[in-house]
Design a protein around this motif. Sequence first.
Motif, mmCIF file in Angstrom:
data_model
loop_
_atom_site.group_PDB
_atom_site.id
_atom_site.type_symbol
_atom_site.label_atom_id
_atom_site.label_comp_id
_atom_site.label_asym_id
_atom_site.label_seq_id
_atom_site.Cartn_x
_atom_site.Cartn_y
_atom_site.Cartn_z
ATOM 1 N N ILE A 99 6.858 17.517 1.400
ATOM 2 C CA ILE A 99 7.191 16.131 1.724
ATOM 3 C C ILE A 99 8.676 15.929 1.422
ATOM 4 O O ILE A 99 9.103 15.996 0.272
ATOM 5 N N GLU A 100 9.442 15.731 2.481
ATOM 6 C CA GLU A 100 10.885 15.643 2.279
ATOM 7 C C GLU A 100 11.305 14.350 1.618
ATOM 8 O O GLU A 100 12.236 14.312 0.826
ATOM 9 N N THR A 135 5.946 13.983 7.594
ATOM 10 C CA THR A 135 7.108 13.115 7.815
ATOM 11 C C THR A 135 6.742 11.634 7.641
ATOM 12 O O THR A 135 7.613 10.786 7.583
ATOM 13 N N LYS A 136 5.458 11.343 7.611
ATOM 14 C CA LYS A 136 5.057 9.929 7.508
ATOM 15 C C LYS A 136 4.611 9.555 6.111
ATOM 16 O O LYS A 136 4.180 8.428 5.859
ATOM 17 N N ILE A 137 4.696 10.517 5.204
ATOM 18 C CA ILE A 137 4.347 10.230 3.813
ATOM 19 C C ILE A 137 5.621 10.189 2.987
ATOM 20 O O ILE A 137 6.474 11.080 3.095
ATOM 21 N N LYS A 138 5.767 9.117 2.219
ATOM 22 C CA LYS A 138 6.950 8.935 1.392
ATOM 23 C C LYS A 138 6.459 8.713 -0.034
ATOM 24 O O LYS A 138 5.518 7.933 -0.241
ATOM 25 N N ALA A 139 7.089 9.380 -0.991
ATOM 26 C CA ALA A 139 6.589 9.258 -2.357
ATOM 27 C C ALA A 139 7.719 9.054 -3.347
ATOM 28 O O ALA A 139 8.839 9.542 -3.153
ATOM 29 N N VAL A 140 7.397 8.323 -4.417
ATOM 30 C CA VAL A 140 8.401 8.050 -5.440
ATOM 31 C C VAL A 140 7.736 8.017 -6.814
ATOM 32 O O VAL A 140 6.572 7.651 -6.943
ATOM 33 N N ILE A 141 8.500 8.439 -7.805
ATOM 34 C CA ILE A 141 8.094 8.219 -9.195
ATOM 35 C C ILE A 141 8.918 7.032 -9.670
ATOM 36 O O ILE A 141 10.142 7.122 -9.782
ATOM 37 N N ASP A 142 8.262 5.898 -9.860
ATOM 38 C CA ASP A 142 9.035 4.688 -10.167
ATOM 39 C C ASP A 142 8.458 3.837 -11.302
ATOM 40 O O ASP A 142 9.198 3.170 -12.012
ATOM 41 N N HIS A 143 7.159 3.870 -11.491
ATOM 42 C CA HIS A 143 6.578 2.892 -12.408
ATOM 43 C C HIS A 143 6.977 3.120 -13.862
ATOM 44 O O HIS A 143 7.309 2.174 -14.566
ATOM 45 N N VAL A 192 3.344 4.757 8.336
ATOM 46 C CA VAL A 192 3.862 5.236 7.059
ATOM 47 C C VAL A 192 2.803 5.067 5.969
ATOM 48 O O VAL A 192 2.126 4.041 5.913
ATOM 49 N N VAL A 193 2.672 6.082 5.128
ATOM 50 C CA VAL A 193 1.842 5.969 3.929
ATOM 51 C C VAL A 193 2.759 6.187 2.728
ATOM 52 O O VAL A 193 3.406 7.231 2.608
ATOM 53 N N LEU A 194 2.848 5.169 1.881
ATOM 54 C CA LEU A 194 3.749 5.211 0.729
ATOM 55 C C LEU A 194 2.955 5.554 -0.531
ATOM 56 O O LEU A 194 1.798 5.145 -0.664
ATOM 57 N N GLY A 216 -5.704 7.555 4.238
ATOM 58 C CA GLY A 216 -4.365 7.403 4.805
ATOM 59 C C GLY A 216 -3.603 8.717 4.737
ATOM 60 O O GLY A 216 -2.976 9.157 5.707
ATOM 61 N N ILE A 217 -3.654 9.356 3.578
ATOM 62 C CA ILE A 217 -2.955 10.633 3.383
ATOM 63 C C ILE A 217 -3.565 11.730 4.266
ATOM 64 O O ILE A 217 -2.867 12.507 4.898
#
Lengths: 428, 174
Positions: free
Chosen positions: A89-90, A56-64, A29-31, A145-146
């Motif tokens: 990226i789902e 499918t192995k990349i997960k992303a978030v807008i959080d900061h 997984v690459v976050l 990683g990406i």
Amino acid sequence: MGKTIAEKIFDAHCVDNPSDDVYVLKLDVVLCHEITTPIAINDLISRGKDRIFDTTKIKAVIDHVSPAKDSDTAMQGKILREWARRHHIEDFFDIGRNGVCHALFPEKGFARPGFTIIMGDSHTCTHGAFGAFAAGVGTTDLEVGILKGVCAFQYPKTIKINITGNLAEGVYAKDVILSIISRLGVNGATNKVMEFTGPVVEKMSMASRMTLCNMAIEAGGTSGICHPDMTTVEYLWKFIQDDFSTRDDALNAYRQFTSDPDAAYDTVIDHDVSRLEPQVTFGFKPDQVKPVKEMSKIKVDQVYIGSCTNGRLEDLWVAAEVLKGEKISDSVRGIVSPATSDVYKQAMEEGILKIFSDAGFCITNPTCGACLGMSNGVLAEGEVCASTTNRNFYGRMGKGGTVHLMSPATAAASAITGHITNSKLYKG
Amino acid sequence: MRNFSGRALFLDRSDINTDEIIPAKYLTGFAKEELKPHLLEDLQMEEFNPQLDVQGSSVIISRSNFGCGSSREHAPWALEVNGIYLVIAKSFARIFRQNMFNCGMMAVELDPRTIDHVFSVFSGPGTRIVTDLTQNIFKIAGNDQTAEIPFTISSFDRALVAAGGWVEYADAKY
Ligand code: SF4
């Protein structure tokens, strides 16, 4: 000679060994989040390599900083959002469905025993709670990683921390990890994996194990790591039930990622917590730690409950138990940031948010925000914050501000009295 | 491969940190080029003027623990956009060192006596270094003196340099 969990994960993921102790690992997984990823994306674009090894192995978030607070942070969100769309990226989590990365991604089942996980964020070590090797990396490592799904690491040396004894009531994983960091020092685990084992860890929930592993980096550790057990399987069951016929089957499969009894450790430490009191930091380094009762003269201007360390439901429960029927001090601003949208929703359904609100807390949406002094509770110069976060560097939560790290119970109690205080839950 | 030769900039201090290399306030941008005018802007040292001394330099020579502090990769980037691809020092902070090679640049350690010698003989604005990567030798000339100084780098680091960094290396190999 036996092997440690980290060594087993390295052996299972090694794709190349370009020089003696350098292992190139295949990543599971690459976050990604919106502070460190956009610059990696832009660099990949400028190299003509705007590609992704496996969507499918990349997960992303807008959080900061969410919602965005100004044009710069809006642009960071925009770059990440458009990239996620462009590459289909789902698992991309925008406002309304988002949460602090190291709380959100485990909640979605992305951290699994035996996994290799990287992210451009130092607290990536949190995911080791699931028996994964999870490490924070710089921009170039994130780019690779990406692009290729690999990352190079030195073959891991491990410090085994055997946590024994019985935790007193009102003493939590946060107090345990603060006491361990104070013992090891901020560089005590540099370049090493911190393996948390022993009866105390076995009894801990996944949330508490994440709190432990979250702060491994504060002792310099590359990753924290816990052995997967039935607690891990229970937590993950809804994500893995199609892969295994029974929970025991899952546990048996995951057992390959536990350390052998004769594994070679760099160091082994026995850490007895039977007499541990609630802990709090005093200076500007996370290894400067004292029992709460020795710090009771310190007045606080703000109390912050949230973050990837202590913003999970379990943390809010504990704080709510302290706050129930109470009012916070007139001299204190109380802020609670449920770590994820699901935590927020559940806390709302369970009436916990009402307890916070009745006590006089401000409830924010899920975001890192104040933890890194970006938004939603930044300190003014000279102000003091009692905080459940993980870094007390000078100015971390706002230029010229002081941060004292503590458990949610202690933070809630301090909000009521206006100074650093042991909670009524501690019967010491 | 990059050019690791040119005029040397001597920074005679230990523990030069990443905040001094590139201040945190410049981390919000998106383009490496924006870092260019700010390299070493906050480094307070006698006889050092960032505006004048950085320009035209291609190599930095410093003391121990160069690049300590935060893990920001902006530090090597700020060097890169100024055409400084080689730092020679007594020792480096681990992440800075890794970041340099990840970017296809070099962070080379020399033993304390050699560094002391280089500072005492060659320190000054006119010194130039030629890096010979086939023989692993720095050829230094300045102050009417010359010297050949051998160095070592691992095969992996050498491969990263040859590829132009970890992105290119990994993209070609994996
Ligand atoms: S909550 Fe704080 S420590 Fe955790 S990821 Fe966000 S900024 Fe980093």
